[in-house]
Design a protein around this motif. Structure first.
Motif, mmCIF file in Angstrom:
data_model
loop_
_atom_site.group_PDB
_atom_site.id
_atom_site.type_symbol
_atom_site.label_atom_id
_atom_site.label_comp_id
_atom_site.label_asym_id
_atom_site.label_seq_id
_atom_site.Cartn_x
_atom_site.Cartn_y
_atom_site.Cartn_z
ATOM 1 N N GLY A 275 0.817 -1.211 0.000
ATOM 2 C CA GLY A 275 0.000 0.000 0.000
ATOM 3 C C GLY A 275 0.848 1.257 0.000
ATOM 4 N N ALA A 276 1.920 1.240 0.803
ATOM 5 C CA ALA A 276 2.815 2.407 0.844
ATOM 6 C C ALA A 276 3.526 2.600 -0.490
ATOM 7 N N ILE A 282 1.795 6.501 -7.094
ATOM 8 C CA ILE A 282 0.726 7.388 -7.561
ATOM 9 C C ILE A 282 1.105 8.846 -7.356
ATOM 10 N N TRP A 283 1.708 9.160 -6.211
ATOM 11 C CA TRP A 283 2.129 10.529 -5.936
ATOM 12 C C TRP A 283 3.175 10.987 -6.962
ATOM 13 N N THR A 284 4.099 10.089 -7.280
ATOM 14 C CA THR A 284 5.104 10.416 -8.291
ATOM 15 C C THR A 284 4.436 10.713 -9.631
ATOM 16 N N VAL A 533 1.519 9.820 5.015
ATOM 17 C CA VAL A 533 2.282 10.464 6.097
ATOM 18 C C VAL A 533 3.736 10.664 5.674
ATOM 19 N N MET A 534 4.308 9.662 5.003
ATOM 20 C CA MET A 534 5.704 9.772 4.556
ATOM 21 C C MET A 534 5.866 10.855 3.489
ATOM 22 N N ILE A 535 4.866 11.002 2.636
ATOM 23 C CA ILE A 535 4.915 12.060 1.619
ATOM 24 C C ILE A 535 4.979 13.427 2.290
ATOM 25 N N PRO A 552 9.241 8.249 0.175
ATOM 26 C CA PRO A 552 8.152 7.343 0.567
ATOM 27 C C PRO A 552 8.304 5.942 -0.022
ATOM 28 N N LEU A 553 8.815 5.870 -1.265
ATOM 29 C CA LEU A 553 8.980 4.561 -1.881
ATOM 30 C C LEU A 553 9.986 3.714 -1.105
ATOM 31 N N ALA A 554 11.064 4.332 -0.631
ATOM 32 C CA ALA A 554 12.069 3.593 0.132
ATOM 33 C C ALA A 554 11.495 3.095 1.458
ATOM 34 N N VAL A 555 10.624 3.893 2.077
ATOM 35 C CA VAL A 555 9.961 3.449 3.318
ATOM 36 C C VAL A 555 9.086 2.244 3.024
ATOM 37 N N GLY A 556 8.303 2.322 1.931
ATOM 38 C CA GLY A 556 7.450 1.195 1.559
ATOM 39 C C GLY A 556 8.252 -0.059 1.285
ATOM 40 N N LEU A 557 9.375 0.083 0.587
ATOM 41 C CA LEU A 557 10.223 -1.073 0.319
ATOM 42 C C LEU A 557 10.838 -1.618 1.602
#
Length: 667
Positions: A275-276, A282-284, A533-535, A552-557
């Motif tokens: 999800g993250a 999507i934000w990118t 939140v990370m964004i 945010p992508l690195a947090v999700g990974l």
């Protein structure tokens, strides 16, 4: 610099590029399946090329640029491993059919080159995008051909090649010792949390891998911190809490702490990471809508001016493959894509709906591929091809095709054929991803070419050749690794030795969840909230703290990948940061930093190639540890300490050595 660049596209340059492509592709496939990451091959290929071609007469910067262009496809087309192993995981394939797999890679890659051509003017020539990797590669090429001080350039080329070879030797040598079981490959501990040692569970695993350490060096400090934060969210918060609920619900059915923690993480927590990742992607894309639309308008306007022979009047440095050829090659690629989709649908028992599936599949590939090519090309310019969120793009692509199949085809077929729809969605996604990764890579190469006065159409031809070379070697390497190790979650795979293939596992799970209707959207929603939140945190840091970020992508990974990967990458990011701070105090800081990048690239190549070799030994010997010298009991009691101390000592020595190489360079 001379205007005539006929010597750019030479036979020896193409052959050298193909050889490097074959080697780097094999290494990237193995490492990508193990860690979920691939590495950019342009800079190490450029250094190798300059060191080798310097021994021949009449070598030019343009010829070396063609070599790195061909070889760069190794870091790109191997990213199809983010999808294809999913067909093994869902039980649809037992191996990788050679011609089918080759065609997916080759056709998708050629389309990626074609789709990126109309975007070159807008995204490269008339753009102020930074293109970090393209600029860095161009600087390496320029340094190698400094006319003012040929001796200095030759010395720096020699040291650059030494750094790659040393990195490869260190990582391969350490991995070889691990293969003997004298050193343990991991340091791990799992334990119960809560009163009385009951309730939830958690733990950690450090993979003693120089390739992962090198990845951390390459991605940088803040990406490493973001990955570490993601791992903390997963293993300090989510896994202990959710495993406690699982323990209560099952009345303590799983008594082993490691089994409980791993089960909850793989079955539940990873979807929070998905999800993250999805929200970050999507934000990118939202941020890219305006610049990509503007770029497309500029590209189309430029294309209209290059008709009826007008292209010949353009400067050499602005000549692309003619747009008519682009359209023709694109159309020709769609025909075999339609054929393999039809063949796949027929073999899956979906023959009654073959027309709908083929027409819809080809249309989806054509339209979605062009969209993701534009997006990925822009992202390559913004953050570099290695840091582009291709995992997020893959998530959006597979959810899109799965939802279309649920809407248009699922009501027409019995439940027994739903797994076939899952497989078809993965098949289509694999083609689109092949297009996306090459478009992502091609823009970086074209930026390098612009900075060294190269001819665009020659680079585009070179990348097509590299794509085909990489496509030829990917299927046998995938088959070899599948036979030797298998993939996590695949039927019959041994969890103790299976390769994680994390993106393929996620994308196949999403496809199955959407089509079968059992996807846990609540967990994905929690991950999406974390992503939002990370964004916000990332935007705040970028605005208020110089040089800081929280991608945010690195947090999700970090949430999604196992700690064996994320923790060592985070350590590598810290080691790389300390190295660069020390390098900044030297007489030639940029050259010293460059040596660190080349050392790290060599580490990834060395461990990746040895992994493929050991896989072959496993397959042909029939033994899980064909190089084992000691018993598993020795490894358990002493190997962890020997491996941990040895890893730390070798890291210190090799980084100290590379710093001295930078200090010893002529000022």
């Amino acid at each position: 610099m001379p205007d005539d660049r006929a010597s750019e596209l030479t036979v020896r340059g193409l052959l050298l590029g193909i050889v490097i492509t074959l080697i780097f592709t094999a290494a990237n496939v193995y490492f990508g399946l193990k860690a979920g990451l691939t590495f950019a091959t342009s800079i190490p290929a450029a250094v190798i090329s300059m060191a080798l071609l310097r021994k021949f007469s009449h070598t030019t910067i343009g010829e070396n640029n063609i070599v790195q262009t061909v070889a760069s496809s190794a870091g790109a087309i191997s990213s199809v491993i983010f999808v294809l192993p999913g067909l093994i995981m869902v039980g649809w394939w037992n191996g990788f059919p050679y011609w089918t797999t080759t065609l997916i890679c080759a056709l998708g890659g050629v389309l990626g080159v074609m789709y990126s051509i109309p975007l070159r003017r807008a995204l490269v020539t008339d753009s102020d995008l930074p293109y970090p990797e393209g600029v860095a590669c161009a600087e390496v090429l320029k340094v190698g051909f400094q006319e003012a001080d040929a001796g200095q350039a030759q010395e720096e080329n020699r040291k650059g090649l030494m750094a790659i070879v040393a990195g490869a030797a260190v990582s391969a040598g350490f991995a070889l010792v691990i293969a003997t079981q004298v050193f343990a490959g991991e340091v791990q501990r799992f334990f119960r949390v809560g009163e009385g040692g009951r309730g939830g569970a958690t733990g950690y695993t450090f993979a003693l891998s120089f390739a992962l350490l090198a990845v951390g060096h390459l991605v940088g400090l803040w990406v490493g911190i973001a990955s570490l934060l993601g791992a903390a969210i997963a293993w300090v918060v989510a896994v202990p809490y959710m495993s406690g609920l699982h323990d209560i619900a099952t009345n303590g059915a799983i008594t082993d702490a490691a089994a409980l923690a791993k089960t909850v993480w793989s079955k539940q927590v990873r979807f929070i990471g998905a999800g993250a990742i999805g929200v970050a992607a999507i934000w990118t894309l939202i941020k890219l809508v305006k610049p990509v639309a503007s770029g497309l308008r500029s590209a189309m306007a430029a294309s209209r001016k290059r008709k009826a022979g007008q292209g010949a009047s353009l400067p050499r440095t602005e000549q692309d493959i003619p747009i008519g050829w682009v359209a023709g090659i694109t159309a020709l690629c769609m025909l075999p894509i339609g054929f393999i989709l039809a063949q796949f649908a027929q073999g899956a028992g979906l023959g009654e709906h073959i027309g709908l599936l083929v027409i819809g599949g080809v249309a989806y590939v054509a339209l979605m591929s062009f969209f993701v090519s534009a997006v990925c090309g822009y992202m390559a310019g913004l953050v570099g091809s290695s840091n582009s969120p291709l995992s997020g793009v893959g998530i959006l692509v597979v959810i899109g095709i799965a939802l279309l199949l649920v809407t248009a085809v699922k009501p027409l077929v019995p439940a027994a054929l739903h797994p076939a729809l899952v497989a078809f969605s993965l098949f289509v996604t694999a083609v689109v991803i092949a297009v996306a990764v090459i478009a992502n890579d091609n823009m970086q190469d074209l930026k390098t070419g612009q900075l060294v006065d190269a001819t665009p159409w020659r680079q585009q031809v070179a990348l097509v050749i590299g794509v085909v070379a990489g496509a030829v070697v990917i299927p046998p390497v995938l088959d070899l690794l599948n036979q030797a190790y298998g993939f996590t979650g695949a039927p019959g795979a041994d969890p103790a030795k299976a390769l994680a293939a994390p993106q393929a596992a996620l994308i196949s799970a999403l496809a199955r969840g959407v089509i079968q209707g059992d996807l846990n959207w609540n967990l994905i929603g929690i991950g999406a909230l974390i992503g939002v939140v990370m964004i916000v945190i990332d935007a705040f840091l970028r605005k208020n703290v110089k040089g800081a970020s929280m991608p945010p992508l690195a947090v999700g990974l970090g949430i999604y990948l196992p700690t064996a990967t994320t923790l060592m990458i985070s350590i590598g990011a810290i080691v790389g940061h300390l190295y660069e701070r020390r390098a900044e105090r030297q007489a030639k800081p940029e050259f010293s930093k460059q040596l660190g990048v080349l050392l790290a690239s060599g580490m990834i190549v060395g461990e990746g190639l040895l992994g493929v070799i050991i896989a072959a030994l496993v397959v042909f010997s029939g033994k899980d540890f064909p190089l084992g010298l000691v018993s598993g009991e020795f490894a358990e009691h002493y190997g962890v300490w020997l491996g941990g101390v040895g890893f730390a000592a070798v890291t210190f020595v090799v980084y100290r050595w590379i710093l001295k190489q930078g200090e010893a360079s002529k000022g």
